[in-house]
Design a protein around this motif. Structure first.
Motif, PDB file in Angstrom:
ATOM      1  N   MET A   2      33.073   9.038  42.347  1.00  0.00           N
ATOM      2  CA  MET A   2      31.729   8.592  41.973  1.00  0.00           C
ATOM      3  C   MET A   2      30.914   9.790  41.495  1.00  0.00           C
ATOM      4  SD  MET A   2      29.109   6.537  42.010  1.00  0.00           S
ATOM      5  CE  MET A   2      29.947   5.150  42.739  1.00  0.00           C
ATOM      6  N   LYS A   3      30.168   9.609  40.417  1.00  0.00           N
ATOM      7  CA  LYS A   3      29.293  10.681  39.958  1.00  0.00           C
ATOM      8  C   LYS A   3      27.914  10.517  40.575  1.00  0.00           C
ATOM      9  CE  LYS A   3      31.045  13.705  37.031  1.00  0.00           C
ATOM     10  NZ  LYS A   3      30.964  15.151  37.292  1.00  0.00           N
ATOM     11  N   HIS A   4      27.507  11.494  41.320  1.00  0.00           N
ATOM     12  CA  HIS A   4      26.144  11.537  41.832  1.00  0.00           C
ATOM     13  C   HIS A   4      25.397  12.629  41.067  1.00  0.00           C
ATOM     14  CE1 HIS A   4      27.372   8.860  45.028  1.00  0.00           C
ATOM     15  NE2 HIS A   4      28.415   9.643  45.242  1.00  0.00           N
ATOM     16  N   PHE A   5      24.094  12.675  41.242  1.00  0.00           N
ATOM     17  CA  PHE A   5      23.306  13.694  40.543  1.00  0.00           C
ATOM     18  C   PHE A   5      22.447  14.400  41.579  1.00  0.00           C
ATOM     19  CE2 PHE A   5      20.070  15.350  37.634  1.00  0.00           C
ATOM     20  CZ  PHE A   5      20.877  15.854  36.635  1.00  0.00           C
ATOM     21  N   ILE A   6      23.045  15.390  42.218  1.00  0.00           N
ATOM     22  CA  ILE A   6      22.356  16.059  43.324  1.00  0.00           C
ATOM     23  C   ILE A   6      22.122  17.544  43.020  1.00  0.00           C
ATOM     24  CG2 ILE A   6      22.542  16.683  45.777  1.00  0.00           C
ATOM     25  CD1 ILE A   6      24.029  14.025  46.188  1.00  0.00           C
ATOM     26  N   ARG A   7      23.130  18.208  42.465  1.00  0.00           N
ATOM     27  CA  ARG A   7      22.999  19.614  42.075  1.00  0.00           C
ATOM     28  C   ARG A   7      23.487  19.765  40.632  1.00  0.00           C
ATOM     29  NH1 ARG A   7      22.704  22.958  46.804  1.00  0.00           N
ATOM     30  NH2 ARG A   7      23.313  21.798  48.682  1.00  0.00           N
ATOM     31  N   LEU A   8      22.728  20.492  39.809  1.00  0.00           N
ATOM     32  CA  LEU A   8      23.160  20.698  38.423  1.00  0.00           C
ATOM     33  C   LEU A   8      24.478  21.453  38.365  1.00  0.00           C
ATOM     34  CD1 LEU A   8      19.700  21.594  36.862  1.00  0.00           C
ATOM     35  CD2 LEU A   8      20.997  19.485  36.505  1.00  0.00           C
ATOM     36  N   THR A   9      24.726  22.275  39.374  1.00  0.00           N
ATOM     37  CA  THR A   9      25.950  23.073  39.375  1.00  0.00           C
ATOM     38  C   THR A   9      27.196  22.221  39.648  1.00  0.00           C
ATOM     39  OG1 THR A   9      25.313  23.699  41.624  1.00  0.00           O
ATOM     40  CG2 THR A   9      24.938  25.325  39.906  1.00  0.00           C
ATOM     41  N   TYR A  11      27.905  19.976  37.645  1.00  0.00           N
ATOM     42  CA  TYR A  11      28.230  19.561  36.279  1.00  0.00           C
ATOM     43  C   TYR A  11      28.603  20.764  35.426  1.00  0.00           C
ATOM     44  CZ  TYR A  11      26.420  14.939  37.254  1.00  0.00           C
ATOM     45  OH  TYR A  11      26.250  13.694  37.771  1.00  0.00           O
ATOM     46  N   LYS A  13      28.402  22.548  31.464  1.00  0.00           N
ATOM     47  CA  LYS A  13      27.465  22.580  30.335  1.00  0.00           C
ATOM     48  C   LYS A  13      27.696  21.378  29.419  1.00  0.00           C
ATOM     49  CE  LYS A  13      26.250  25.671  26.509  1.00  0.00           C
ATOM     50  NZ  LYS A  13      26.502  27.004  25.904  1.00  0.00           N
ATOM     51  N   GLU A  15      28.941  18.475  30.132  1.00  0.00           N
ATOM     52  CA  GLU A  15      28.502  17.224  30.766  1.00  0.00           C
ATOM     53  C   GLU A  15      26.987  17.075  30.678  1.00  0.00           C
ATOM     54  OE1 GLU A  15      31.731  16.166  34.220  1.00  0.00           O
ATOM     55  OE2 GLU A  15      30.508  17.940  34.525  1.00  0.00           O
ATOM     56  N   LEU A  16      26.252  18.161  30.901  1.00  0.00           N
ATOM     57  CA  LEU A  16      24.786  18.067  30.804  1.00  0.00           C
ATOM     58  C   LEU A  16      24.358  17.806  29.357  1.00  0.00           C
ATOM     59  CD1 LEU A  16      23.525  20.800  33.312  1.00  0.00           C
ATOM     60  CD2 LEU A  16      23.847  18.353  33.682  1.00  0.00           C
ATOM     61  N   LEU A  17      25.082  18.392  28.415  1.00  0.00           N
ATOM     62  CA  LEU A  17      24.753  18.119  27.007  1.00  0.00           C
ATOM     63  C   LEU A  17      25.066  16.668  26.650  1.00  0.00           C
ATOM     64  CD1 LEU A  17      25.936  21.439  25.291  1.00  0.00           C
ATOM     65  CD2 LEU A  17      23.574  20.688  25.705  1.00  0.00           C
ATOM     66  N   SER A  18      26.055  16.087  27.322  1.00  0.00           N
ATOM     67  CA  SER A  18      26.346  14.670  27.037  1.00  0.00           C
ATOM     68  C   SER A  18      25.252  13.771  27.621  1.00  0.00           C
ATOM     69  CB  SER A  18      27.740  14.279  27.523  1.00  0.00           C
ATOM     70  OG  SER A  18      27.811  14.332  28.912  1.00  0.00           O
ATOM     71  N   VAL A  19      24.579  14.222  28.686  1.00  0.00           N
ATOM     72  CA  VAL A  19      23.405  13.486  29.185  1.00  0.00           C
ATOM     73  C   VAL A  19      22.309  13.511  28.107  1.00  0.00           C
ATOM     74  CG1 VAL A  19      21.564  13.438  30.929  1.00  0.00           C
ATOM     75  CG2 VAL A  19      23.923  13.901  31.625  1.00  0.00           C
TER      76      VAL A  19
ATOM     77  N   VAL B  74      23.943   8.446  43.723  1.00  0.00           N
ATOM     78  CA  VAL B  74      22.752   8.959  44.422  1.00  0.00           C
ATOM     79  C   VAL B  74      22.112  10.002  43.505  1.00  0.00           C
ATOM     80  CG1 VAL B  74      21.919  10.249  46.430  1.00  0.00           C
ATOM     81  CG2 VAL B  74      23.728   8.529  46.703  1.00  0.00           C
ATOM     82  N   ASN B  76      19.121  12.733  42.809  1.00  0.00           N
ATOM     83  CA  ASN B  76      18.169  13.624  43.480  1.00  0.00           C
ATOM     84  C   ASN B  76      16.856  13.665  42.686  1.00  0.00           C
ATOM     85  OD1 ASN B  76      16.721  15.815  44.403  1.00  0.00           O
ATOM     86  ND2 ASN B  76      18.446  17.239  44.406  1.00  0.00           N
ATOM     87  N   GLU B 121      19.847  27.044  38.877  1.00  0.00           N
ATOM     88  CA  GLU B 121      21.024  26.164  38.745  1.00  0.00           C
ATOM     89  C   GLU B 121      21.283  25.868  37.261  1.00  0.00           C
ATOM     90  OE1 GLU B 121      20.985  22.418  40.782  1.00  0.00           O
ATOM     91  OE2 GLU B 121      20.692  23.305  42.752  1.00  0.00           O
TER      92      GLU B 121
END
Lengths: 40, 241
Positions: A2-9, A11, A13, A15-19, B74, B76, B121
């Motif tokens: 499952m993908k959660h979004f808790i720490r940017l680390t 992910y 680079k 993956e964040l660009l795909s967001v 989840v 944040n 981060e």
């Protein structure tokens, strides 16, 4: 996993660009909807 | 959504974003999660109905425990040690304003706290040139730190600030970003103060009213970036299924 979004680390680079790419597509949809609303 | 009633920007954009995507939000105060009931049991029941869980809570370990048991993503929405949605939205907004926001030089002015740590981060993942300005004793680890604001601001493109609790203001005597200071940054530099900012404390009134300020509309991207985070996390779930 499952993908959660808790720490940017959690992910990469890429993956964040795909967001960002998803955000861009949402804006395009929003613009198209507002154009259609104006036409009608 | 577990949010303080007083939360403004992140909560408004999450609520509006979910509704625009066709979902519905149910709001709980974050202390709902501090009850005697084990978080495993709370999430066990929420797994029946929730498609995503958006949490603002001081303790990131609580979010990680929730994630361990949750069938839904989840997200944040701020903890005491980071604020990933906020800074990711900021970088997205900068990508619309700058020629190459990944090549810009970033300066964070403030103490080691959730906003600064979130920027660190982001800088780690995106390989940003990132420095901090603060008095001794307030540094983040593994960051280039300046203790003189006039030296720190030279050669920087994006100046980020965060407000301070009242009791720390005496330690941050040269902390305020002014028009005069911004003149020493790179040509075209931008001031990105994290709201809530306070005129006369972290930023001068005149610099907020100047062209250096990124503007209130800078934060409008919170809406689509947070929607994108939700979609991205949910898409991962579908692929795995």
């Amino acid at each position: 996993m499952m993908k959660h979004f808790i720490r940017l680390t959690d992910y990469t680079k890429e993956e964040l660009l795909s967001v960002f790419a998803v955000a861009d597509s949402l804006k395009r949809v929003s613009i198209k909807i507002s154009c259609v609303e104006k036409q009608s | 959504m577990f949010f303080l009633e007083t939360s403004i920007r992140t909560r408004v954009t999450f609520e509006k974003g979910v509704n625009l995507l066709g979902g519905h939000t149910i709001l709980f105060p974050p202390e709902t999660l501090d009850k005697k009931e084990e978080i495993k049991d709370v999430i066990g029941y929420l797994n029946n109905w929730a498609d995503a869980i958006i949490v603002r809570h001081s303790n990131i370990e609580l979010l990680e425990r929730m994630a361990k048991y949750s069938n839904a993503p989840v997200i944040n929405a701020m903890t005491d040690v980071n604020h990933p949605c906020e800074v990711l939205s900021d970088l997205y907004a900068l990508s619309k304003l700058r020629d190459d926001c990944l090549a810009d030089k970033y300066l964070f002015c403030g103490r080691k706290c959730n906003i600064g740590l979130a920027w660190r981060e982001l800088a780690d993942v995106m390989k940003l040139d990132f420095s901090q300005y603060c008095p001794k004793g307030y540094e983040m680890e593994n960051v280039n730190v300046y203790d003189d604001i006039r030296s720190a601001i030279i050669g920087k493109d994006i100046i980020c600030t965060d407000s301070l609790p009242k009791e720390l203001l005496p330690d941050f005597t040269d902390y305020q970003i002014t028009l005069d200071l911004m003149m020493n940054a790179n040509k075209g530099a931008l001031l990105n103060p994290c709201p809530p900012f306070f005129r006369g404390e972290d930023v001068s009134a005149s610099v907020v009213d100047s062209g250096f300020f990124v503007g209130y509309e800078f934060k409008r991207h919170l809406l689509e970036v947070q929607q994108a985070i939700l979609i991205y996390c949910m898409e991962q779930e579908e692929i795995i299924c």
